[in-house]
Design a protein around this motif. Structure first.
Motif, PDB file in Angstrom:
ATOM      1  N   ILE A 139     -11.372  -2.207  57.696  1.00 11.51           N
ATOM      2  CA  ILE A 139     -12.170  -0.664  57.192  1.00 11.51           C
ATOM      3  C   ILE A 139     -13.449  -0.368  57.812  1.00 11.51           C
ATOM      4  CG2 ILE A 139     -13.753  -2.106  55.219  1.00 11.51           C
ATOM      5  CD1 ILE A 139     -12.829   0.332  53.435  1.00 11.51           C
ATOM      6  N   ALA A 140     -13.316   0.765  57.947  1.00 10.30           N
ATOM      7  CA  ALA A 140     -14.414   1.482  58.849  1.00 10.30           C
ATOM      8  C   ALA A 140     -15.883   1.105  58.270  1.00 10.30           C
ATOM      9  CB  ALA A 140     -14.369   3.116  59.046  1.00 10.30           C
ATOM     10  N   THR A 141     -15.908   0.602  57.095  1.00 14.47           N
ATOM     11  CA  THR A 141     -17.443   0.211  56.698  1.00 14.47           C
ATOM     12  C   THR A 141     -17.641  -1.102  57.217  1.00 14.47           C
ATOM     13  OG1 THR A 141     -16.566  -0.869  54.599  1.00 14.47           O
ATOM     14  CG2 THR A 141     -17.322   1.456  54.570  1.00 14.47           C
ATOM     15  N   HIS A 142     -16.923  -1.771  58.045  1.00 20.31           N
ATOM     16  CA  HIS A 142     -17.145  -2.922  58.792  1.00 20.31           C
ATOM     17  C   HIS A 142     -17.248  -2.860  60.293  1.00 20.31           C
ATOM     18  CE1 HIS A 142     -16.302  -4.229  54.712  1.00 20.31           C
ATOM     19  NE2 HIS A 142     -16.973  -5.620  54.898  1.00 20.31           N
ATOM     20  N   LYS A 143     -17.659  -3.794  60.801  1.00 22.90           N
ATOM     21  CA  LYS A 143     -17.732  -4.018  62.404  1.00 22.90           C
ATOM     22  C   LYS A 143     -17.540  -5.621  62.947  1.00 22.90           C
ATOM     23  CE  LYS A 143     -22.706  -4.094  63.062  1.00 22.90           C
ATOM     24  NZ  LYS A 143     -23.639  -3.404  63.651  1.00 22.90           N
ATOM     25  N   LYS A 144     -17.026  -5.670  64.004  1.00 18.12           N
ATOM     26  CA  LYS A 144     -16.943  -6.908  64.583  1.00 18.12           C
ATOM     27  C   LYS A 144     -18.281  -7.408  64.824  1.00 18.12           C
ATOM     28  CE  LYS A 144     -15.611  -8.233  68.757  1.00 18.12           C
ATOM     29  NZ  LYS A 144     -14.799  -8.252  70.050  1.00 18.12           N
ATOM     30  N   VAL A 145     -18.716  -8.717  64.531  1.00 14.13           N
ATOM     31  CA  VAL A 145     -19.848  -9.195  64.777  1.00 14.13           C
ATOM     32  C   VAL A 145     -19.720 -10.532  65.629  1.00 14.13           C
ATOM     33  CG1 VAL A 145     -21.135  -8.158  62.646  1.00 14.13           C
ATOM     34  CG2 VAL A 145     -20.086 -10.467  62.477  1.00 14.13           C
ATOM     35  N   TYR A 146     -18.521 -11.106  65.672  1.00 16.85           N
ATOM     36  CA  TYR A 146     -18.438 -12.206  66.668  1.00 16.85           C
ATOM     37  C   TYR A 146     -16.751 -12.451  66.959  1.00 16.85           C
ATOM     38  CZ  TYR A 146     -18.251 -17.134  67.673  1.00 16.85           C
ATOM     39  OH  TYR A 146     -18.165 -18.239  68.460  1.00 16.85           O
ATOM     40  N   GLY A 147     -16.845 -12.917  67.925  1.00 18.44           N
ATOM     41  CA  GLY A 147     -15.500 -13.095  68.739  1.00 18.44           C
ATOM     42  C   GLY A 147     -14.819 -12.297  69.574  1.00 18.44           C
ATOM     43  N   PRO A 148     -13.767 -12.307  70.164  1.00 13.29           N
ATOM     44  CA  PRO A 148     -12.591 -13.205  69.416  1.00 13.29           C
ATOM     45  C   PRO A 148     -13.094 -14.881  70.081  1.00 13.29           C
ATOM     46  CG  PRO A 148     -11.846 -12.348  71.681  1.00 13.29           C
ATOM     47  CD  PRO A 148     -13.208 -11.650  71.147  1.00 13.29           C
ATOM     48  N   ASP A 149     -12.395 -15.595  69.084  1.00 13.86           N
ATOM     49  CA  ASP A 149     -12.652 -17.059  69.221  1.00 13.86           C
ATOM     50  C   ASP A 149     -11.443 -17.879  68.506  1.00 13.86           C
ATOM     51  OD1 ASP A 149     -13.802 -19.620  70.063  1.00 13.86           O
ATOM     52  OD2 ASP A 149     -15.684 -18.792  69.814  1.00 13.86           O
ATOM     53  N   THR A 150     -11.706 -18.991  68.428  1.00 17.14           N
ATOM     54  CA  THR A 150     -10.605 -19.783  67.521  1.00 17.14           C
ATOM     55  C   THR A 150     -10.883 -19.742  66.087  1.00 17.14           C
ATOM     56  OG1 THR A 150     -12.044 -21.874  67.373  1.00 17.14           O
ATOM     57  CG2 THR A 150     -10.474 -21.661  69.108  1.00 17.14           C
ATOM     58  N   LEU A 151     -10.037 -19.742  65.097  1.00 15.63           N
ATOM     59  CA  LEU A 151     -10.334 -19.930  63.624  1.00 15.63           C
ATOM     60  C   LEU A 151     -11.471 -20.870  63.375  1.00 15.63           C
ATOM     61  CD1 LEU A 151      -9.566 -18.757  60.885  1.00 15.63           C
ATOM     62  CD2 LEU A 151      -8.077 -20.589  60.929  1.00 15.63           C
ATOM     63  N   GLU A 152     -11.589 -21.956  63.951  1.00 12.76           N
ATOM     64  CA  GLU A 152     -12.506 -22.840  63.684  1.00 12.76           C
ATOM     65  C   GLU A 152     -13.913 -22.499  63.975  1.00 12.76           C
ATOM     66  OE1 GLU A 152     -13.863 -27.834  64.365  1.00 12.76           O
ATOM     67  OE2 GLU A 152     -12.312 -26.294  65.887  1.00 12.76           O
ATOM     68  N   ASN A 153     -14.146 -21.862  65.316  1.00  9.07           N
ATOM     69  CA  ASN A 153     -15.423 -21.531  65.709  1.00  9.07           C
ATOM     70  C   ASN A 153     -15.763 -20.241  64.842  1.00  9.07           C
ATOM     71  OD1 ASN A 153     -15.676 -23.381  67.557  1.00  9.07           O
ATOM     72  ND2 ASN A 153     -14.757 -22.143  69.547  1.00  9.07           N
TER      73      ASN A 153
END
Length: 164
Positions: A139-153
Motif C-alpha cells: 500500500i502507498a502509505t508504506h515505503k521500503k526501509v530495508y532490503g532486499p535481503d534474506t528472510l532471516e536478515n
C-alpha cells in the motif's frame, strides 16, 4: 468492519523480556493487510492469545498477496508458547530464544535467497513494519526501509529497528 479469520504461519521470538510474534498469510485484499490482535479475555492464569484476521469485505485481486505482521509485547514470565486463533483453529506457537535463531542456520523458516524487503509506515518508519517478498505490491502509505535481503536478515533488522 467485519473480520474474517485466515490461516497463517507463525514464529515467536524472545529477546530479554520481550516476545515478538511474527505472522504471515496469503490475502486476496488489495485494500487491507493481515491483522494480529491480542484477545481481551481475562483468564487465570493469564495467557498470550491472539487472533489473525483480515477484512471480510474487501477489494479482491485475482491472485494472492503474501503479507506479514509482527507484534511485540512484554513477558516477565517465561512463557514457552503463545496461542494464535486463526481459520484453522487454535495454533500453539513455541517461543524460541533470539540467540538460538541466529545460531540455527538450518531452521525451516530461514531462506537464503535475497528476495525479501522490510516496509514501514511512510510517516513513522518505526511503526507497522512488515517483511514481505520483494516482488509483492504494498500500500502507498508504506515505503521500503530495508532490503532486499534474506528472510532471516530482514526479520532480524525488523526485530531490532521496528516498534521501538
Amino acid at each position: 468492519m467485519s473480520k474474517q479469520l485466515i490461516n497463517g504461519k507463525y514464529k515467536a521470538v524472545r529477546q530479554g523480556n520481550t516476545i515478538t510474534l511474527f505472522a504471515s498469510a496469503q490475502v486476496r485484499c488489495v485494500d487491507w493487510h493481515v491483522k494480529l490482535e491480542r484477545t481481551t479475555d481475562l483468564v487465570s492464569p493469564p495467557i498470550h492469545e491472539f487472533f489473525l484476521y483480515t477484512k471480510k469485505d474487501c477489494l479482491e485481486i485475482p491472485g494472492v498477496l503474501n503479507d506479514s505482521i509482527s507484534l511485540q509485547f512484554e513477558d516477565s514470565d517465561i512463557w514457552e508458547s503463545v496461542i494464535v486463533r486463526d481459520a484453522g483453529g487454535e495454533q500453539k506457537v513455541p517461543v524460541v530464544n533470539f540467540k538460538t535463531i541466529i545460531a540455527d542456520q538450518n531452521a525451516a523458516w530461514v531462506t537464503t535467497s535475497e528476495n525479501y524487503i522490510v516496509i514501514a509506515n511512510s510517516i513513522d518508519e518505526s511503526k507497522d513494519c512488515r517483511v514481505i517478498p520483494e516482488d509483492n505490491f504494498f500500500i502507498a502509505t508504506h515505503k521500503k526501509v530495508y532490503g532486499p535481503d534474506t528472510l532471516e536478515n530482514c526479520t532480524v533488522w525488523q526485530f531490532k529497528n521496528c516498534g521501538k
